[in-house]
Every structure is written in C-alpha cells, then in structure tokens.
Design an enzyme around this catalytic site. Structure first.
Site, mmCIF file in Angstrom:
data_model
loop_
_atom_site.group_PDB
_atom_site.id
_atom_site.type_symbol
_atom_site.label_atom_id
_atom_site.label_comp_id
_atom_site.label_asym_id
_atom_site.label_seq_id
_atom_site.Cartn_x
_atom_site.Cartn_y
_atom_site.Cartn_z
ATOM 1 N N GLU A 229 -44.780 1.234 -7.696
ATOM 2 C CA GLU A 229 -43.440 1.764 -7.993
ATOM 3 C C GLU A 229 -42.846 1.100 -9.231
ATOM 4 O OE1 GLU A 229 -40.847 1.738 -4.551
ATOM 5 O OE2 GLU A 229 -42.552 1.700 -3.176
ATOM 6 N N GLU B 76 -43.290 -2.613 3.327
ATOM 7 C CA GLU B 76 -42.307 -3.696 3.268
ATOM 8 C C GLU B 76 -42.205 -4.488 4.579
ATOM 9 O OE1 GLU B 76 -38.694 -1.926 1.866
ATOM 10 O OE2 GLU B 76 -39.620 -1.133 0.052
#
Length: 267
Positions: A170, A54
C-alpha cells in the site's frame, strides 16, 4: 429485557449476554462461514488473499482486542479466539481455496518500528509451527519524506531473511500539503525511487511478489477519508503525471521506460 415505545408499540433492542465459551463458539463459526463461502465463491477468480491484516501492535506484540479507543467498525478476532485465530484463518483459506493461491499476512509501520516487523515475522513462524502456511508478508509503507531510510533498508533485510515472498502492499508518500512545490515533488520522486531500489536490492528476485501504490491520484475525492489535504500519489489532482510517475515506472521496469519509446503500445 425489552423496552417498548408506548406511542408506536415498537420494541427496542434486546441484549442477551453470552458466556465467554459461547462467544468463542459463535465467533469461531462466523470465521468458518465467512472464509469458506468467500473462498469458494471466488475460487476461480481470485488467487491471492490478504488472510490476516494488521495483527501486530507497534511494540511487536499481538493485538488482543483490549482497546480503549476503538472505531465503531473495528473487530479483533484475537479477543475471542486467542492467538490461534490466524492459524485457523490460514488453514481455512487453504482448505477452501486453491492449493496454488498466495495467502498474505499484512501490516503497517514495519519500516518505522522494527520491533513491530520482528513481531510480525515471529507471528508468521508461530502460525507455521501450528501447521498452517503463510506465503507472503505484505508491508504497507504509508510513509513520508522524513521516514528513516536506514530503517527501510533494515526492514527489507529482516523480511528477506524470513524466506517468504515479500510485497509492498500500500505504498504512498505524503508531503504534508495538498499543494506541493516543485522541490517537494522532486523529493517525493526521490523517496519513491529509494523505496523501490531498496526493495529490489535487499529482497531476492525469487521473493519479490510486487509493489502496489496505495492510490491513483491526489484528487481529493479519492482520499477524503485517508490522508485528506495531502498529495501522496503519482498522479496529481487533475490526473496528470507527477515527478514520481516516471520514477515508479522506471523502477518497476528496471530501465528507462521512456528511452526509445515511440508512443505505440506493444502487444
């Protein structure tokens, strides 16, 4: 300066301010220590690593650590080491791991913010221009029934064009309720199918690293801190298969897995 509690004699916390140069040196050493020891300890057991997670803001720019609403456990390497922190991280992972390990960069909302997707791909190019190697780009895909399907397709096309291995890392599809109707369950299954079909359509087979579903079931204990009061997974609260289970199984297998299935496990 120290503060003391006169009743107990205990010494309070001590704050020692560091210069920017000292902070950079300390954080740089901490990164080296962490990655070298982690990679060495698990060298014979783990062969795929999420090295940088991220790193990109919603507009495609890099996180810089300048935030006004930071969770107590958040930390941004870029605040202290600049944009080259990822370059060093990937070089360290390669140095202390195995030459065949797959090294990931991973982020979320790439399907809803195509500028963020572009930013991540551009960062990968920057990292590699500095002499490091990124093997896999992971797209998290925490999505819902209203996620724009056209943007999902465009994201996969952009990721495929990077030439990197691509992983859905995910995946979950939220419904906005912990008590979905039969219609919502069918719609959820259709969205799972769309994502898998789009991935297999636009990501060349040689670049398909795989798909990971974020969670196991909708049992509240499994996601009380992420999507509470939701039903995003392929097993329900009682660990029974939802509509989406078969879609995911068929999509991953590339065929109807229940056809001619006797119930016996194959060796």
């Amino acid at each position: 300066m120290k503060t003391a509690d006169s009743s107990t004699g205990a010494t309070g916390p001590v704050t020692i301010e560091k210069t920017d140069a000292e902070k950079t040196q300390l954080i740089d050493a901490a990164m080296t220590d962490w990655i070298s020891k982690m990679m060495t300890h698990f060298k014979n057991d783990v062969h795929a690593w999420d090295v940088v997670n991220e790193p990109v803001k919603e507009d495609g720019s890099l996180r810089d650590g300048v935030v006004t609403d930071m969770a107590h456990d958040e930390f941004y390497w870029g605040k202290y080491l600049g944009k080259d922190y990822a370059v060093k991280a990937f070089k360290l992972a390669r140095q202390y791991g195995n030459s065949t390990d797959k090294l990931f960069i991973n982020d979320y909302n790439l399907e809803s913010r195509l500028d963020k997707c572009d930013g991540l791909i551009n960062y990968v190019k920057y990292i590699e221009n500095q002499g490091a190697t990124v093997d896999v780009i992971g797209t998290q895909m925490h999505i819902s029934l209203t996620t724009d399907k056209a943007k999902i397709d465009q994201m996969f096309q952009k990721l495929a064009a990077s030439g990197k291995l691509i992983k859905i890392s995910e995946l979950d599809i939220r419904l906005g309720t912990k008590s979905p109707t039969a219609v919502q369950l069918a719609d959820q299954a259709a969205m799972y199918q769309y994502v898998i079909d789009s991935y297999k359509k636009y990501i060349p087979a040689a670049q398909q690293y795989g798909i990971t579903i974020w969670g196991v079931s909708d049992n509240e204990k499994e996601h009380e801190y992420w999507l509470p009061n939701e039903s995003p997974n392929v097993w329900d609260t009682s660990y029974k298969r939802k509509h989406a289970y078969k879609v995911v199984a068929d999509g991953l297998a590339g065929k109807d897995v229940s056809k001619d299935f006797s119930g016996e496990l194959q060796k």
